[in-house]
Design a protein around this motif. Structure first.
Motif, mmCIF file in Angstrom:
data_model
loop_
_atom_site.group_PDB
_atom_site.id
_atom_site.type_symbol
_atom_site.label_atom_id
_atom_site.label_comp_id
_atom_site.label_asym_id
_atom_site.label_seq_id
_atom_site.Cartn_x
_atom_site.Cartn_y
_atom_site.Cartn_z
ATOM 1 N N THR A 166 6.871 -9.315 -44.617
ATOM 2 C CA THR A 166 6.141 -9.835 -43.725
ATOM 3 C C THR A 166 5.696 -9.774 -41.987
ATOM 4 O O THR A 166 5.554 -10.487 -40.359
ATOM 5 N N LYS A 167 7.105 -9.261 -41.912
ATOM 6 C CA LYS A 167 7.671 -8.743 -40.927
ATOM 7 C C LYS A 167 8.297 -10.102 -39.954
ATOM 8 O O LYS A 167 7.480 -9.746 -38.711
ATOM 9 N N LYS A 168 8.925 -10.494 -39.886
ATOM 10 C CA LYS A 168 9.185 -12.153 -38.685
ATOM 11 C C LYS A 168 10.783 -12.750 -39.338
ATOM 12 O O LYS A 168 11.271 -11.290 -40.400
ATOM 13 N N PHE A 169 11.478 -12.681 -38.734
ATOM 14 C CA PHE A 169 12.667 -12.761 -38.875
ATOM 15 C C PHE A 169 13.101 -13.735 -39.852
ATOM 16 O O PHE A 169 12.020 -14.674 -40.148
ATOM 17 N N GLU A 170 13.772 -13.656 -40.831
ATOM 18 C CA GLU A 170 14.231 -14.678 -41.638
ATOM 19 C C GLU A 170 15.709 -14.553 -41.316
ATOM 20 O O GLU A 170 16.541 -13.185 -41.170
ATOM 21 N N PRO A 171 16.667 -15.995 -42.065
ATOM 22 C CA PRO A 171 17.948 -15.483 -42.137
ATOM 23 C C PRO A 171 18.823 -14.221 -43.339
ATOM 24 O O PRO A 171 17.917 -14.341 -44.437
ATOM 25 N N TRP A 172 20.052 -14.258 -42.151
ATOM 26 C CA TRP A 172 20.971 -12.748 -43.377
ATOM 27 C C TRP A 172 21.002 -13.839 -45.109
ATOM 28 O O TRP A 172 20.838 -12.594 -45.865
ATOM 29 N N SER A 173 21.073 -15.193 -44.727
ATOM 30 C CA SER A 173 21.468 -15.869 -45.741
ATOM 31 C C SER A 173 20.386 -15.610 -47.232
ATOM 32 O O SER A 173 21.236 -15.956 -48.186
ATOM 33 N N LYS A 174 19.847 -15.429 -46.818
ATOM 34 C CA LYS A 174 18.131 -14.455 -47.433
ATOM 35 C C LYS A 174 18.350 -13.445 -48.523
ATOM 36 O O LYS A 174 17.976 -13.505 -49.756
ATOM 37 N N LEU A 175 19.123 -13.027 -48.142
ATOM 38 C CA LEU A 175 19.905 -11.953 -48.265
ATOM 39 C C LEU A 175 20.742 -11.307 -49.727
ATOM 40 O O LEU A 175 21.672 -10.579 -50.247
ATOM 41 N N ILE A 176 21.950 -12.459 -49.681
ATOM 42 C CA ILE A 176 22.850 -12.681 -49.990
ATOM 43 C C ILE A 176 22.924 -12.627 -52.201
ATOM 44 O O ILE A 176 22.069 -13.153 -52.264
ATOM 45 N N PRO A 177 23.158 -12.026 -52.596
ATOM 46 C CA PRO A 177 22.953 -11.428 -53.584
ATOM 47 C C PRO A 177 23.465 -13.060 -54.035
ATOM 48 O O PRO A 177 24.525 -13.285 -53.812
ATOM 49 N N VAL A 195 26.758 -8.856 -46.648
ATOM 50 C CA VAL A 195 25.076 -8.203 -46.401
ATOM 51 C C VAL A 195 24.237 -7.716 -45.187
ATOM 52 O O VAL A 195 23.568 -6.079 -44.799
ATOM 53 N N ARG A 196 25.342 -8.212 -44.029
ATOM 54 C CA ARG A 196 24.635 -8.020 -43.051
ATOM 55 C C ARG A 196 24.979 -6.813 -42.063
ATOM 56 O O ARG A 196 24.101 -5.369 -42.421
ATOM 57 N N VAL A 197 26.380 -6.294 -42.284
ATOM 58 C CA VAL A 197 27.557 -4.928 -42.566
ATOM 59 C C VAL A 197 26.900 -4.286 -43.356
ATOM 60 O O VAL A 197 26.296 -2.926 -43.293
ATOM 61 N N ARG A 198 26.451 -4.759 -44.875
ATOM 62 C CA ARG A 198 25.901 -3.390 -46.006
ATOM 63 C C ARG A 198 24.560 -2.810 -45.623
ATOM 64 O O ARG A 198 24.017 -2.102 -45.207
ATOM 65 N N TYR A 199 23.499 -3.866 -45.060
ATOM 66 C CA TYR A 199 22.172 -3.645 -44.909
ATOM 67 C C TYR A 199 22.628 -2.320 -43.606
ATOM 68 O O TYR A 199 21.622 -1.129 -43.090
ATOM 69 N N PHE A 200 23.590 -2.433 -42.631
ATOM 70 C CA PHE A 200 23.215 -1.492 -40.700
ATOM 71 C C PHE A 200 23.859 0.187 -41.842
ATOM 72 O O PHE A 200 23.503 0.840 -41.611
ATOM 73 N N MET A 201 24.676 -0.399 -42.873
ATOM 74 C CA MET A 201 25.663 0.798 -43.331
ATOM 75 C C MET A 201 24.193 1.435 -44.090
ATOM 76 O O MET A 201 24.973 2.608 -44.109
ATOM 77 N N ASP A 202 23.630 1.098 -45.017
ATOM 78 C CA ASP A 202 22.955 1.569 -45.957
ATOM 79 C C ASP A 202 22.041 2.127 -45.136
ATOM 80 O O ASP A 202 21.109 3.314 -45.268
#
Length: 182
Positions: free
Chosen positions: A83-94, A115-122
């Motif tokens: 969507t190219k819009k800001f979404e809360p990181w909580s939406k990515l929690i598996p 989730v945040r840290v893993r996103y940037f590490m990836d």
């Protein structure tokens, strides 16, 4: 901080995020996201002040072109690739599934922060950029990095674990790694 900004831009301004025909506002969106994390991502909360909250207030007051959602801080959101819009990181929690065979200290319970840290590490590792996690003892840095290292393709990566602590010296590290790593 400027080097991290450049690394994050290298990761985020990939063709899948910003195709050649995309509007210039999309570049600005990714730049703002990278700048927020490059300059404010290392801030923390001490006993008196939450510096991330202070940074977020300052950012929203100073830079008005890119609007973050009104609830939370600028650190509570990522850019959804679809969507190219800001979404809360909580939406990515598996969903967490407990494995009784795994030792408890090796379990990684997904949270907004992991989730945040893993996103940037990836993103950084995809571009072969260095990653260093800094934080208090017991915050899960080793478990998070260990989880990432276990997920790497063994045909492309060789992993060697060298434990560090407060007493580790450079001589001890050199003795541990052996001649092949010098």
């Amino acid at each position: 901080m400027v080097q991290m900004l450049c690394y994050l831009l290298e990761c985020l301004l990939a063709e899948e995020n910003t195709p050649p025909d995309c509007p210039k506002e999309l570049y600005e969106l990714y730049f703002v996201f990278a700048a927020v994390w490059a300059f404010g991502g290392s801030m923390f909360r001490d006993q008196l002040v939450d510096y991330r909250v202070e940074f977020s207030k300052w950012w929203v007051a100073e830079f008005k072109t890119i609007k973050f959602p009104s609830q939370g801080t600028v650190f509570d959101f990522y850019i959804d690739p679809e969507t190219k819009k800001f979404e809360p990181w909580s939406k990515l929690i598996p969903q967490f599934e407990f494995d009784p065979e795994m030792p408890l200290q090796a379990c990684l319970v997904p949270t907004t922060e992991t989730v945040r840290v893993r996103y940037f590490m990836d993103r950084l590792l995809e571009r072969r950029r260095p990653v260093m996690l800094v934080g208090n003892a017991g915050t899960g840095k080793s478990v998070l990095v260990g989880d990432k290292l276990c997920s790497l393709d063994t045909d492309a990566y060789v992993v060697k674990k060298v434990p560090f602590n407060y007493y580790t010296t450079s001589a001890m590290l050199q003795g541990t790694t052996g001649p092949s790593c010098r």
